[in-house]
Design an enzyme around this catalytic site. Structure first.
Site, PDB file in Angstrom:
ATOM      1  N   ASP B 274      44.288   7.202  14.241  1.00 45.25           N
ATOM      2  CA  ASP B 274      43.726   7.709  12.990  1.00 45.25           C
ATOM      3  C   ASP B 274      42.784   6.689  12.342  1.00 45.25           C
ATOM      4  O   ASP B 274      41.899   7.040  11.584  1.00 45.25           O
ATOM      5  CB  ASP B 274      44.854   8.051  12.018  1.00 45.25           C
ATOM      6  CG  ASP B 274      44.310   8.712  10.752  1.00 45.25           C
ATOM      7  OD1 ASP B 274      43.865   9.871  10.868  1.00 45.25           O
ATOM      8  OD2 ASP B 274      44.285   8.063   9.699  1.00 45.25           O
ATOM      9  N   GLY B 409      39.514  10.044   8.115  1.00 44.50           N
ATOM     10  CA  GLY B 409      39.019  10.297   9.463  1.00 44.50           C
ATOM     11  C   GLY B 409      38.383  11.638   9.727  1.00 44.50           C
ATOM     12  O   GLY B 409      37.162  11.760   9.815  1.00 44.50           O
ATOM     13  N   LEU B 410      39.205  12.686   9.844  1.00 47.69           N
ATOM     14  CA  LEU B 410      38.649  13.973  10.250  1.00 47.69           C
ATOM     15  C   LEU B 410      37.781  14.586   9.162  1.00 47.69           C
ATOM     16  O   LEU B 410      36.844  15.306   9.451  1.00 47.69           O
ATOM     17  CB  LEU B 410      39.775  14.936  10.628  1.00 47.69           C
ATOM     18  CG  LEU B 410      40.253  14.787  12.075  1.00 47.69           C
ATOM     19  CD1 LEU B 410      41.385  15.749  12.348  1.00 47.69           C
ATOM     20  CD2 LEU B 410      39.099  15.025  13.062  1.00 47.69           C
TER      21      LEU B 410
END
Lengths: 427, 523
Positions: B274, B409-410
């Protein structure tokens, strides 16, 4: 009639004043810059002082107002202390640099500090010189906000007083309201007075230098704040005349203040009642809500802003509180006399301070509510006393009818909070 | 004379107050005019202290100046002694009193006060708060500490924590546990929590832990000379530095470097997938030298960031920070002028600032996330929870604190994918920060911008990253394309493109220039 019905036979005005000398726990006059620079939108306040002055302004603001603020400190350094001629050159250089960077500045206040006064740096001369140099775009004035001459709100007084001599002359019959208030409150006052047919109404300080009021023999003025003694004296010297009244806090104070002005302008009772009836009723209702918490409680004022006497009058008469001690940095009976007339004798009236002795009196009296500065509030709370920090009363709109409830609520909140918190085991 | 708007450090007597307020049983008599008492609120409000700082201000006025200010000092000094009965007094002058030259030290000495009276000479017009803490603590140690027999068990003093320090309260606990794991006793922690009486027993420790060089280096040097106590040079901020600290202590004490790593989570959090989005994040560091030095190592070695700028406000440590910056291929910024810091940050266009409360405001203005790593402090820097910076738990806390301001992150990828979405657009900011509401659909929402940047002055409006009127121009299409790039990398993209264009001698930036630059700087 709308005048206060009864004047107590023996009032605070005649009470002896306790004067002690020792450590004072109050701000110096520089602190006023925090609100003055917001009120005067084309002014810059340049403190000529030390790192301590800069640190005070930063700390007193509580949170930093981080857009580049319209105040700063020209910090004196070792070299400036050595030769006075150099200090003036340095000041000229810093001012030129500042004004080049901030073309929006039309008024520059050179603000004297403790160090600049001790080394006798002549800021009046500097202001004259710089006015000539930067005319006509910028006018340079000076006043002292030093701790050796002023406390806290006296800084605003000194600032406004410095503006009076350069106000334009007028022969017009005008009402001048004096004191820096938040716009919302100022607008309310102007609206009430206008509805009674009073006008033209001007304010000092005006938000921009181009709108500064004129002054002359036909101008009458009313103070909005109880700490503007020097400004009043300066206005008197220019021929204006003061309308004396209790200060416009609470329903009673606001009515008395408006009534005094209305009388000066020959407003009849019917008009006065028509304009004030609705907001008076609202103010009474709002104050009554907070007064439920305050009634019968005792209060102790440490000196802070000179607002203590008018506030005490409001809390005693409209909220049913009992004052134990009313401390103020200075007591100017010419200004707060009408408020003192309304406070029955009884509480200790103190001027100036020896903070340790005053703390002893406070601890012995164990008031339900103590009004004090930020340096004392948490330590007293830790001793089990409930406190209201005084500075919030200076930074919050509290004048006139629509804010009367807010003013009472500011005092009620610490008491309500103390009653609310359940931090013990349930059992 | 120097025009100052905001300052990183107060005057030196505030440093002396930080030492006095940290200690117990010590009282400070400060020759000062009315108004200097503002400094009390730093402690009672910012740090929420439940006691007044142990400071008596003489409060002289204008009319006293020609008269007897020395008499006022003597009265205040005697009253303070009688009322507070301290174990020792420190006496000194604030900036104004320094000018009237009453010599508080000499006056107090002549008064036969039956406890040690320590005179402070703190030049207000030359030095600042950091000097004030270091010098005051040194003077107290010099006056009270003497060589004495060592404790039978191996022990040390922890020196440097003061009042109003950045997480000093919790750092002490963390360092105590590091020492405890090695079986080393703590003799005295000072100044924070120590009495003058305890200061007299400093000499019985086997060595000193210099926790904050800013506040204790001179005292540590003095004790090394006088009491023959070596002191630690490593400050245990970050995983690597904590390992090094343990090794250094073990060597000084002649014990095994035992450590309990069961609570240390930072390395795995940093290695876990992550965290890959943290790779190469460009960070700018500014604060006190000790925290900046530590942050540089953590940022590069333990988070995988790229350090694009660093500096400190305390000139006393300028040489160290200059040398360190050189190692990182940078030029250090040594200044106490926040406008200069703001300019440097604007130019470096980092993705995150690791700074002080001042940089937090700079970040707010420039739209760059910021985590606070150093004093000067704010009420927010005194959390109710345990939140050290040092030791193993400190490393965990720093990891959390630093990633919190970033877009996670995403989410970063989703912003790329749906960059035109009216709710999920980049100017809404990281979605886990409640303060960032989606912007109204209508174009540049002036009132919204107003509330986000209160008290806006004309000066603020210079566009971040603009190169200011030189020959380079962004063509309209390219400017539009740039706006499609998420805000947290837009500054970097603009800067890289302009740098690339300048190197190529291109004066008009087109979409092609933008993507050529992107390819050029790909990593």
């Amino acid at each position: 009639m709308n005048r206060p019905a009864t004047i107590p036979a023996q009032t605070c005005r005649d009470a002896p004043i306790l004067k002690q000398r020792g450590q004072r726990e109050v701000f110096c006059g520089l602190t006023g810059i925090i609100w003055l620079h917001r009120k005067m939108q084309d002014a810059f306040f340049l403190v000529v002082g030390s790192r301590t002055c800069a640190h005070l302004l930063q700390s007193a603001a509580g949170v930093m107002i981080f857009a580049e603020p319209r105040f700063g400190t020209a910090i004196l350094e070792e070299g400036d202390l050595a030769g006075m001629a150099d200090a003036h050159d340095e000041l000229d250089r810093e001012v030129a640099r500042l004004l080049a960077r901030r073309p929006d500045i039309r008024q520059l206040f050179l603000v004297g500090s403790c160090p600049s006064e001790v080394i006798k740096l002549d800021l009046a001369r500097a202001a004259e010189r710089l006015t000539v140099e930067h005319a006509p775009h910028v006018r340079v004035l000076n006043y002292s906000g030093s701790g050796i001459e002023t406390t806290f709100t006296q800084g605003e007084d000194a600032c406004l007083a410095s503006m009076v001599p350069v106000l334009p002359a007028t022969q017009a019959r005008e009402l001048l309201l004096v004191g820096a208030l938040p716009d919302v409150v100022e607008d309310q006052a102007v609206k009430l007075l206008s509805e009674m047919g009073i006008g033209p109404i001007r304010v000092l300080p005006a938000p921009r230098s181009a709108e500064m009021p004129g002054i002359g023999e036909n101008v009458v003025y009313a103070l909005l704040q109880p700490f503007l003694g020097d400004t009043a004296a300066a206005l008197d010297r220019r021929g204006a005349r003061m309308i004396s009244a209790p200060f416009p806090f609470g329903e009673e104070g606001t009515t008395a203040w408006l009534r005094a002005i209305a009388d000066e302008f020959g407003v009849d009772d019917e008009t006065f009642d028509r304009v004030t009836a609705a907001p008076r009723a609202r103010a009474r209702k709002a104050v009554a809500a907070a007064a439920e918490t305050l009634a019968g409680k005792s209060i102790f004022f440490f000196p802070d802003s000179q607002l203590e006497i008018p506030f005490a009058r409001f809390l005693i008469r409209e909220c049913g509180m009992e004052a134990i001690e009313i401390g103020a940095p200075y007591i100017h009976k010419g200004l707060v006399g009408p408020d003192m007339d309304l406070i029955p004798a009884g509480p200790t009236i103190s001027e100036g301070q020896d903070v340790d002795l005053q703390l002893d009196r406070c601890r012995a009296a164990r008031p339900d509510l103590t009004v004090c500065g930020l340096g004392l509030a948490n330590p007293l709370e830790a001793e089990g006393l409930t406190t209201k920090w005084a500075i919030e009363l200076v930074f919050t709109p509290v004048h006139f009818y629509e804010q009367a409830g807010d003013l009472a609520a500011l005092f009620a909140r610490p008491l309500r909070r103390r009653a609310l918190l359940k931090l013990e085991a349930a059992e | 004379m120097k025009l100052t708007v905001w300052t990183y450090e107060g005057p030196p007597h505030v440093g002396a107050m930080r030492v006095a307020t940290g200690m117990k049983g010590l009282h400070y008599v400060l020759h000062a005019p009315q108004g200097d008492t503002y400094a009390d609120l730093l402690f009672t409000m910012i740090e929420r202290r439940d006691h007044r700082p142990p400071v008596t201000y003489t409060t002289f006025e204008g009319r006293d100046l020609g008269a007897d200010t020395a008499g006022i000092f003597k009265t205040a000094c005697m009253d303070a002694y009688e009322r507070f009965r301290p174990q020792a007094l420190i006496v000194g002058a604030s900036c104004t009193a320094e000018l009237i030259q009453d010599d508080p030290g000499g006056l107090a000495e002549a008064m036969d006060i039956p406890v040690p009276v320590i005179a402070l000479e703190l030049p207000s017009y030359q030095r600042k708060e950091g000097f004030g803490t270091d010098e005051t603590f040194y003077q107290i140690v010099k006056a009270l500490a003497r060589p004495m027999a060592r404790t039978p068990e191996i022990s040390c003093n922890i020196l440097g924590p003061v009042a109003l320090g950045f997480r000093h309260r919790d750092d002490i606990e963390e360092v105590r546990s590091l020492l405890w794991e090695m079986g080393i006793a703590v003799n005295v922690v000072a100044p924070l929590g120590a009495t003058p009486e305890q200061i007299t027993t400093l000499g019985q420790a086997h060595f000193n832990v210099m926790l904050y060089p800013e506040h204790a280096e001179t005292a540590c040097r003095h004790l090394e000379k006088v009491c023959d106590q070596p002191y630690t040079k490593t400050v245990p901020l970050g995983v690597g530095a904590t390992h090094d600290f343990v090794a250094e202590v073990a060597a000084l004490a002649g014990v095994e470097p035992r450590k309990d790593l069961s609570r240390l989570r930072q390395p795995w959090w940093s290695k876990s997938v992550d965290s890959t989005y943290l790779t190469g994040k460009r960070v700018f560091l500014f604060g006190d030298a000790t925290h900046v030095k530590a942050a540089a190592r953590i940022a590069r070695d333990e988070m995988g960031f790229e350090v694009v700028g660093m500096g400190c406000y305390n000139r006393e440590f300028a040489r160290d920070i200059r040398a360190l910056a050189k190692d990182y291929g940078l030029t250090a910024l040594i200044t106490d002028d926040y406008l200069e810091v703001e300019k440097a940050i604007e130019e470096a266009a980092p993705e995150m600032i690791l700074g002080t409360q001042m940089e937090r405001h700079i970040g707010k203005r420039l739209g760059i996330p910021c985590a606070v790593i150093s004093a000067p402090v704010h009420v927010q820097d005194f959390p109710a929870r345990y939140s050290p910076q040092m030791g193993w738990e400190g490393a965990n806390v720093i990891f959390d604190t630093w990633i919190h301001p970033l877009v996670m992150g995403l989410e970063e990828h989703l912003l790329h994918m749906f960059r035109e979405d009216f709710e999920f657009h980049d100017e809404a900011g990281p979605s886990h920060h409640g303060g960032h509401a989606p912007k109204p659909v209508a174009e540049p929402g002036a009132p919204v911008a107003e509330t986000a940047r209160p008290a806006q002055d004309a000066q603020d409006d210079a566009a971040p990253g603009s190169t200011g009127g030189d020959v380079m121009v962004w063509l309209e299409d390219a400017e539009k394309e740039l706006k499609k790039i998420p805000f947290f990398v837009r500054g970097k993209a603009r800067r890289n493109t302009e740098k690339f264009a300048a190197e190529q001698g291109v004066t008009e930036i087109s979409i092609d220039t933008l993507y050529e630059a992107k390819a050029h700087y790909a990593r």
